[in-house]
Design a protein around this motif. Structure first.
Motif, PDB file in Angstrom:
ATOM      1  N   GLY A  81      -0.964  -7.167   7.153  1.00  0.00           N
ATOM      2  CA  GLY A  81      -1.923  -6.186   6.672  1.00  0.00           C
ATOM      3  C   GLY A  81      -2.361  -5.338   7.848  1.00  0.00           C
ATOM      4  N   TYR A  82      -1.931  -4.089   7.869  1.00  0.00           N
ATOM      5  CA  TYR A  82      -2.183  -3.225   9.029  1.00  0.00           C
ATOM      6  C   TYR A  82      -3.255  -2.200   8.686  1.00  0.00           C
ATOM      7  N   VAL A  83      -4.305  -2.161   9.488  1.00  0.00           N
ATOM      8  CA  VAL A  83      -5.399  -1.204   9.312  1.00  0.00           C
ATOM      9  C   VAL A  83      -5.359  -0.245  10.499  1.00  0.00           C
ATOM     10  N   PRO A  84      -4.794   0.944  10.336  1.00  0.00           N
ATOM     11  CA  PRO A  84      -4.654   1.875  11.469  1.00  0.00           C
ATOM     12  C   PRO A  84      -5.992   2.461  11.889  1.00  0.00           C
ATOM     13  N   ALA A  85      -5.987   3.051  13.077  1.00  0.00           N
ATOM     14  CA  ALA A  85      -7.224   3.620  13.611  1.00  0.00           C
ATOM     15  C   ALA A  85      -7.631   4.897  12.887  1.00  0.00           C
ATOM     16  N   SER A  86      -6.661   5.688  12.458  1.00  0.00           N
ATOM     17  CA  SER A  86      -6.960   6.972  11.825  1.00  0.00           C
ATOM     18  C   SER A  86      -7.712   6.781  10.516  1.00  0.00           C
ATOM     19  N   ASP A  87      -8.680   7.650  10.280  1.00  0.00           N
ATOM     20  CA  ASP A  87      -9.408   7.619   9.018  1.00  0.00           C
ATOM     21  C   ASP A  87      -8.803   8.571   7.988  1.00  0.00           C
ATOM     22  N   ASP A  88      -7.619   9.122   8.299  1.00  0.00           N
ATOM     23  CA  ASP A  88      -6.928  10.036   7.389  1.00  0.00           C
ATOM     24  C   ASP A  88      -5.781   9.357   6.648  1.00  0.00           C
ATOM     25  N   THR A 406       6.095  25.406  -1.787  1.00  0.00           N
ATOM     26  CA  THR A 406       5.962  24.097  -2.425  1.00  0.00           C
ATOM     27  C   THR A 406       6.285  22.944  -1.489  1.00  0.00           C
ATOM     28  N   ALA A 407       7.313  23.099  -0.643  1.00  0.00           N
ATOM     29  CA  ALA A 407       7.834  21.948   0.104  1.00  0.00           C
ATOM     30  C   ALA A 407       7.508  21.923   1.588  1.00  0.00           C
ATOM     31  N   ALA A 408       7.097  23.052   2.177  1.00  0.00           N
ATOM     32  CA  ALA A 408       6.962  23.115   3.635  1.00  0.00           C
ATOM     33  C   ALA A 408       5.945  22.112   4.169  1.00  0.00           C
ATOM     34  N   ARG A 409       4.830  21.932   3.507  1.00  0.00           N
ATOM     35  CA  ARG A 409       3.769  21.041   3.981  1.00  0.00           C
ATOM     36  C   ARG A 409       3.804  19.664   3.316  1.00  0.00           C
ATOM     37  N   GLU A 410       4.708  19.456   2.407  1.00  0.00           N
ATOM     38  CA  GLU A 410       4.652  18.305   1.510  1.00  0.00           C
ATOM     39  C   GLU A 410       4.688  16.975   2.245  1.00  0.00           C
ATOM     40  N   ILE A 411       5.507  16.858   3.264  1.00  0.00           N
ATOM     41  CA  ILE A 411       5.620  15.595   4.000  1.00  0.00           C
ATOM     42  C   ILE A 411       4.734  15.588   5.238  1.00  0.00           C
ATOM     43  N   ALA A 412       4.809  16.665   6.020  1.00  0.00           N
ATOM     44  CA  ALA A 412       4.089  16.701   7.297  1.00  0.00           C
ATOM     45  C   ALA A 412       2.579  16.629   7.117  1.00  0.00           C
ATOM     46  N   SER A 413       2.067  17.031   5.954  1.00  0.00           N
ATOM     47  CA  SER A 413       0.616  17.021   5.740  1.00  0.00           C
ATOM     48  C   SER A 413       0.066  15.619   5.503  1.00  0.00           C
ATOM     49  N   GLU A 414       0.925  14.647   5.265  1.00  0.00           N
ATOM     50  CA  GLU A 414       0.420  13.304   4.976  1.00  0.00           C
ATOM     51  C   GLU A 414       1.098  12.236   5.828  1.00  0.00           C
ATOM     52  N   TRP A 415       1.386  12.570   7.091  1.00  0.00           N
ATOM     53  CA  TRP A 415       1.980  11.567   7.974  1.00  0.00           C
ATOM     54  C   TRP A 415       1.124  10.312   8.098  1.00  0.00           C
ATOM     55  N   PRO A 416      -0.209  10.408   8.279  1.00  0.00           N
ATOM     56  CA  PRO A 416      -0.992   9.162   8.390  1.00  0.00           C
ATOM     57  C   PRO A 416      -0.863   8.273   7.152  1.00  0.00           C
ATOM     58  N   VAL A 417      -0.883   8.878   5.956  1.00  0.00           N
ATOM     59  CA  VAL A 417      -0.743   8.091   4.723  1.00  0.00           C
ATOM     60  C   VAL A 417       0.635   7.435   4.673  1.00  0.00           C
ATOM     61  N   TYR A 418       1.665   8.199   5.027  1.00  0.00           N
ATOM     62  CA  TYR A 418       3.023   7.652   5.012  1.00  0.00           C
ATOM     63  C   TYR A 418       3.170   6.501   6.000  1.00  0.00           C
ATOM     64  N   HIS A 419       2.617   6.624   7.193  1.00  0.00           N
ATOM     65  CA  HIS A 419       2.713   5.550   8.192  1.00  0.00           C
ATOM     66  C   HIS A 419       2.095   4.261   7.666  1.00  0.00           C
ATOM     67  N   ARG A 420       0.914   4.394   7.051  1.00  0.00           N
ATOM     68  CA  ARG A 420       0.262   3.188   6.519  1.00  0.00           C
ATOM     69  C   ARG A 420       1.095   2.561   5.417  1.00  0.00           C
ATOM     70  N   GLU A 421       1.576   3.376   4.496  1.00  0.00           N
ATOM     71  CA  GLU A 421       2.333   2.823   3.370  1.00  0.00           C
ATOM     72  C   GLU A 421       3.702   2.326   3.815  1.00  0.00           C
ATOM     73  N   ARG A 422       4.288   2.955   4.805  1.00  0.00           N
ATOM     74  CA  ARG A 422       5.574   2.468   5.315  1.00  0.00           C
ATOM     75  C   ARG A 422       5.408   1.087   5.945  1.00  0.00           C
ATOM     76  N   THR A 423       4.330   0.893   6.704  1.00  0.00           N
ATOM     77  CA  THR A 423       4.059  -0.428   7.277  1.00  0.00           C
ATOM     78  C   THR A 423       3.882  -1.467   6.182  1.00  0.00           C
ATOM     79  N   GLY A 424       3.341  -1.056   5.042  1.00  0.00           N
ATOM     80  CA  GLY A 424       3.129  -1.977   3.933  1.00  0.00           C
ATOM     81  C   GLY A 424       4.346  -2.199   3.059  1.00  0.00           C
ATOM     82  N   GLY A 425       5.502  -1.654   3.438  1.00  0.00           N
ATOM     83  CA  GLY A 425       6.716  -1.940   2.686  1.00  0.00           C
ATOM     84  C   GLY A 425       7.285  -0.791   1.886  1.00  0.00           C
TER      85      GLY A 425
END
Length: 588
Positions: A81-88, A406-425
């Motif tokens: 269970g990983y709790v990152p430092a970022s609040d985003d 539609t697509a330019a910001r789609e991934i880069a705008s949520e890197w912190p969310v992706y990192h957390r969910e990637r760590t979770g599987g």
């Protein structure tokens, strides 16, 4: 339960210089334990957590978990269970309950809806958020966001919980509450270890033991009550100034000399004296632990003995790629509906873009009508050919604009969310499919409405309309994929947005509609230009009309057949998917 044996890690700094982040770090953590890793910025805390979470490979030494080397038997994603430092790392438009439910959907397989609701309710009660369960994340206070991050990390009931700066930046009251919550988390599971890395040296009494890192070296490991005695300081606030008085390597060597004696004292309760003849302000040259610094032996700590690795139940299985992707698609459409600014811009672009295109074509529409009626005089034929070329080029421009928006910001705008969910599987492929399931329908709907609007307003361009519509759609699919790839390779949404517009501008300049390249040069450039195949393939649909010959005279570009153009566009789409997936796999 967790043991680090001489763990070292070196990374490459500016100029290719090798920098040591961790230098022979060794300590162990038993089950049911709350450990604080204390250190200033640059001490190696984040690197240590990254190694424990499996984000990086250990450069040297060994990490043992339940008696197994993690390099040979990596931990399952649901054991951590990983709790990152970022609040985003939380989606701001989801509610508190939805955030926990979403984490359950992505991490725990084979659960009924009722089981998920019960688990989410239990977690929210445990972290003290049951009263704000229906509130959006954007409305939460900073301490509440920290509690929610912990709840999300605990959805799979992990046995190793890693928190990065969980209490940093909070007021004194909130720090005390968060530390107590971490202590409860550690004792709530019979075989759980909670590790908290922080710069704050407050509330250390709540931790079972403390590891002090200084420039990659372990300078102390033991009960918090012994810290002031070991470093010969009056208060814990003097720790960092004290560490600065000696090189980190000297502190590390000193601890290695005294470690076994201190460990014996902590376990057996005997008073000890440790030689430290270089300490200033200590005329005796010794550090003496008082009798109240004794630690209970493991068998007398009042806690039930942890189960063996064989007796512990296996971690819950992860959902399939398809299940994760389905949830991500539904979640993204839900957040889209709730983000008023986003969908208003998309609706406005969908309505205005085709209207502008139609208005630009209408002044010359009578030339097209004349050609359709059989007038092939040069005074009519040449303006009609130019109108077709530029009108279709304008449709390709709109397709590019839809894709970028539609697509330019789609991934880069949520890197912190992706990192957390990637760590979770979360699997990168599932994440990619989730994005495609949102951006492609939006772009295709915009293309379809634009094409139909132009056809209705202008009465339709000559040639095979269905083939041109298919070309526009596949062009949109291909360029949207390339925009996602750009987003996956960009560090921020703003950088990705500017790069995608640059890519679109380059495509339009080199498409062949504005600049007619010689065939040799065009043969080199055009295979890499998505817009070229959308535009020139559309021009080839006019081959059986009187407009085709004038087009070939004033445009020197080679026109591929619609079938060939569509085939190449699918190759561009596949390339974009491949690059996006590679970028997602590297982003951890």
């Amino acid at each position: 339960m967790l043991e680090l044996i001489s763990v070292s890690h070196v990374f490459t700094g500016p100029g290719g210089k090798a920098l040591t982040a961790l230098d022979h770090v060794s300590f162990s953590v038993p089950a049911g334990h709350l450990l604080a890793v204390i250190g200033a910025a640059g001490s190696g805390k984040s690197t240590l957590l990254s190694l424990l979470a499996g984000h990086q490979e250990v450069g040297g030494g060994t990490i043992m978990y339940r008696g197994k080397d993690t390099s040979e038997a990596p931990l399952h994603a649901n054991e951590i269970g990983y709790v990152p430092a970022s609040d985003d790392v939380l989606s701001p438009v989801l509610t508190v309950r939805e955030s926990v439910m979403s984490a359950l959907m992505l991490r725990v397989a084979d659960q009924t809806a009722e089981q998920r609701v019960d688990r989410a309710s239990h977690l929210l009660v445990g972290v003290g958020l049951e009263n704000v369960a229906t509130h959006r994340v954007s409305s939460l206070t900073l301490p509440q966001k920290r509690r929610l991050k912990l709840a999300v990390a605990l959805v799979s009931d992990p046995s190793l919980v890693i928190c990065d700066e969980f209490t940093d930046g909070l007021d004194a009251k909130s720090q005390s509450e968060m530390t107590a919550l971490l202590k409860f988390t550690a004792t709530d599971h019979p075989s759980r270890v909670v590790i908290h890395a922080t710069q704050m040296a407050a509330n250390l009494a709540a931790y079972d033991t403390v590891v002090i890192l200084h420039e990659g070296h372990v300078c102390f490991h033991g009960p918090s009550r012994a810290v002031t005695h070991y470093f010969s300081i009056q208060a814990i606030e003097e720790l960092y100034p004290r560490l600065a008085k000696r090189p980190a390597s000297r502190w590390g060597e000193s601890w290695m000399r005294h470690r076994d004696s201190y460990y014996d004292a902590f376990k057996l309760g005997g008073a000890i004296k440790a030689k430290d003849d270089e300490e200033e302000g200590n005329p005796t040259g010794h550090i003496t632990l008082p009798a109240n610094a004794k630690a209970k032996a493991p068998e007398d700590d009042g806690k039930p003995a942890p189960e063996s690795a064989e007796e512990l139940p296996p971690p819950p299985a992860l959902p399939s790629v398809a299940a994760q992707a389905k949830h991500l698609i539904l979640r993204r459409w839900s957040t889209f509906r709730r983000t008023q600014k986003e969908w208003l811009i998309q609706v406005g672009l969908t309505a205005l873009a085709p209207a502008v295109a139609a208005l630009l074509i209408l002044p010359n529409d009578h030339y097209l009508s004349a050609v359709t009626s059989g007038d092939t005089s040069p005074a009519v034929l040449w303006p009609a050919a130019y109108t077709c070329a530029m009108g279709w080029f304008l449709m390709v421009v709109l397709t590019m604009a839809f894709s970028v928006r539609t697509a330019a910001r789609e991934i880069a705008s949520e890197w912190p969310v992706y990192h957390r969910e990637r760590t979770g599987g979360l699997r990168p492929l599932a994440y990619l499919l989730g994005k495609l399931g949102f951006v492609l329908p939006v772009v295709l709907l915009q293309i379809l409405l634009s094409a139909l609007t132009v056809e209705v307003v202008t009465g339709g361009l000559p040639g095979f309309a269905l083939a041109r519509l298919l070309l526009l759609m596949v062009t949109g699919i291909a360029f949207t994929s390339l925009c996602l790839a750009t987003s996956a390779l960009s560090p921020s949404a703003e950088r990705s947005h500017s790069r995608c517009w640059m890519l679109a501008f380059t495509n339009l300049i080199l498409a062949g509609a504005v600049l007619g390249f010689p065939r040799v040069l065009g043969g080199v450039l055009h295979p890499f230009i998505t817009a070229y195949y959308g535009w020139s393939g559309g021009m080839e649909t006019l081959k059986d009309t009187p407009l085709y010959e004038p087009l070939t005279l004033f445009v020197r570009t080679w026109f591929p057949s619609p079938a060939l153009a569509i085939s190449v566009l699918w190759v561009h789409f596949a390339l974009g998917v491949f690059v996006t997936l590679r970028g997602l796999k590297k982003r951890l």
